[in-house]
Design an enzyme around this catalytic site. Structure first.
Site, PDB file in Angstrom:
ATOM      1  CD  GLU A  50      33.554  46.611  34.963  1.00  0.00           C
ATOM      2  OE1 GLU A  50      33.686  47.053  33.811  1.00  0.00           O
ATOM      3  OE2 GLU A  50      34.488  46.080  35.610  1.00  0.00           O
ATOM      4  CG  ASP A  89      33.315  42.976  40.107  1.00  0.00           C
ATOM      5  OD1 ASP A  89      32.848  44.138  40.099  1.00  0.00           O
ATOM      6  OD2 ASP A  89      33.586  42.356  39.062  1.00  0.00           O
TER       7      ASP A  89
END
Length: 457
Positions: free
Chosen positions: A154, A92
């Site tokens: 994250e 991500d």
């Protein structure tokens, strides 16, 4: 021996650029309010399929408690006594922010002055490609048990993987954990990050009046909430700019690699003539002492404001906390300071937004020694040990779950990468050199075996 690894990785760099371009094109921001969740799903499947091709026979998507998918798998070594290495990255990315601030399309990998620009090119998709290069260069000559985790949330800080590890500790248990989400001191200057500051985020709100009143009719004795907020925020720094929260030590020193003052001014984009803050060295202020940042203020904007006294105002504060201080203790000190220093008995409300503990790595084990040798061979210079102002809560979860593991933070990022900002980029030489270092590390670390390795526990 290292030259054969170098030759293989260098020959694969054009293909690596194409793969990174595919990954960057996936707008994998883990926030469905901003981008379709299908983009994260495509990125997760992209990662899964690439590692499946490299012998991670059971590689799969694991749904974590925050709803994101982590790519998890393992590949066994031929020797039963071989140590286990966990490879970490995340797919991500941060949102692009203002696309107009980008010189190139944020989700299109673009060559810019020898660098590859695009959101996630460095943080952290460049590290995924780096792992792939290292493993492909080794081929079947991998002498460690490998585990893999590439998480999918994250950047949102919602803790999905952290809670997964706590609930399933055996899945990712390893002797050495390569957390590839930090970076080097500069291009060509290899480093491991051995210290992470924790944080405490709060929102403070001040009220002084029932509603706005005319500044001409009531200005003077009527308390101005915005002025009260400014006075309160000013109390959080001394005259030299050092963070000055009552009860927090601020004279610690950094024992490791220094950070050159002029290099920092350049890296941070400090304007000519503007002072740096604090009475310590740059490294002291960055990595060893608390640092308070005002992230945002709620108040009337200049355009559209009227001749009225502001009745209420608020600010979002970020306190970075060095190792050696508990973030929860720092939060308590910050809350007490804000309550004690509000002027004119103004009403103060404090909301705790988030807290994360600092982290310090133990660096005297065989994995650190092997990686230092590998970095020296790959880069041709001695690696250094750095601190980082950012927080990675997962490191503390790993440390608690696997107290015997060596946790090593490294990555392809460096100051010019501009991670989290417009115009993020990666220097392709960092991907190449770090892939060489990782491959050499895996080869060397697996030579002797580790008695009672995580593979057997």
């Amino acid at each position: 021996m290292s030259e054969d690894i170098r030759h293989r990785i260098r020959s694969m760099m054009p293909a690596a650029r194409a793969e990174l371009a595919e990954l960057v094109a996936l707008r994998s921001v883990a926030d469905p309010r901003q981008f379709p969740p299908e983009e994260c799903a495509k990125a997760a499947e992209w990662v899964r399929s690439r590692f499946a091709d490299l012998g991670f026979a059971d590689v799969r998507l694991e749904r974590t408690p925050d709803g994101s998918d982590a790519v998890i798998g393992q590949r066994a070594a031929v020797r039963p006594d071989a140590p286990t290495v966990l490879l970490y990255a995340h797919y991500d990315v941060q949102p692009p922010l203002e696309e107009s601030a980008w010189r190139t399309p944020p989700f299109e990998l673009t060559d810019v002055s020898g660098r590859w620009a695009g959101r996630g090119a460095a943080d952290c998709k460049g590290n995924i490609v780096m792992h792939l290069l290292a493993l492909r260069a080794l081929g079947e000559d991998i002498r460690v048990n490998l585990k893999l985790v590439v998480e999918g949330s994250e950047e949102q800080g919602t803790g999905g993987l952290e809670r997964f590890v706590e609930a399933n500790p055996d899945v990712l248990r390893a002797d050495a954990i390569l957390v590839c989400d930090t970076g080097n001191a500069a291009v060509g200057r290899p480093a491991t990050t051995v210290s992470l500051r924790g944080f405490a985020n709060v929102i403070v709100r001040i009220e002084t009046l029932v509603s706005e009143v005319h500044s001409g009719m009531f200005g003077g004795p009527a308390p101005d909430a915005l002025a009260a907020l400014v006075a309160l925020l000013t109390s959080l720094r001394d005259a030299g700019g050092s963070t000055a929260v009552d009860g927090l030590e601020r004279d610690q020193t950094w024992p490791g690699e220094p950070y050159d003052t002029e290099q920092f001014r350049s890296d941070a984009g400090v304007l000519d003539g503007v002072d740096l803050l604090g009475d310590g060295s740059v490294a002291d202020e960055l990595w060893a002492r608390p640092a308070l940042t005002v992230l945002g203020i709620d108040c009337p904007p200049v355009v559209g404001s009227t001749a009225a006294i502001v009745p209420r105002a608020g600010a979002r504060l970020n306190l970075r906390v060095p190792p050696g201080t508990r973030a929860t203790d720092a939060l308590d000190a910050l809350r007490a300071h804000l309550e004690a220093h509000a002027p004119w008995q103004a009403r103060v409300q404090i909301e705790t937004e988030a807290v994360g503990e600092p982290f310090r790595a133990s660096t005297d084990g065989p994995a650190y020694r092997a990686l230092a040798d590998a970095m020296r061979s790959a880069y041709g210079v001695q690696p250094s040990m750095l601190g980082q102002g950012g927080s990675i809560p997962l490191c503390n979860v790993f440390a608690d779950a696997y107290p015997d593991a060596e946790i090593i933070l490294m990555g392809v990022e460096e100051p010019l990468a501009l991670i989290h900002a417009p115009n993020e980029s990666v220097d392709p030489s960092e991907i190449e050199n770090l892939a060489v270092a990782e491959a050499l590390f895996l080869r060397a670390y697996g030579r002797g075996g580790v008695t009672g390795s995580a593979h057997d526990r």
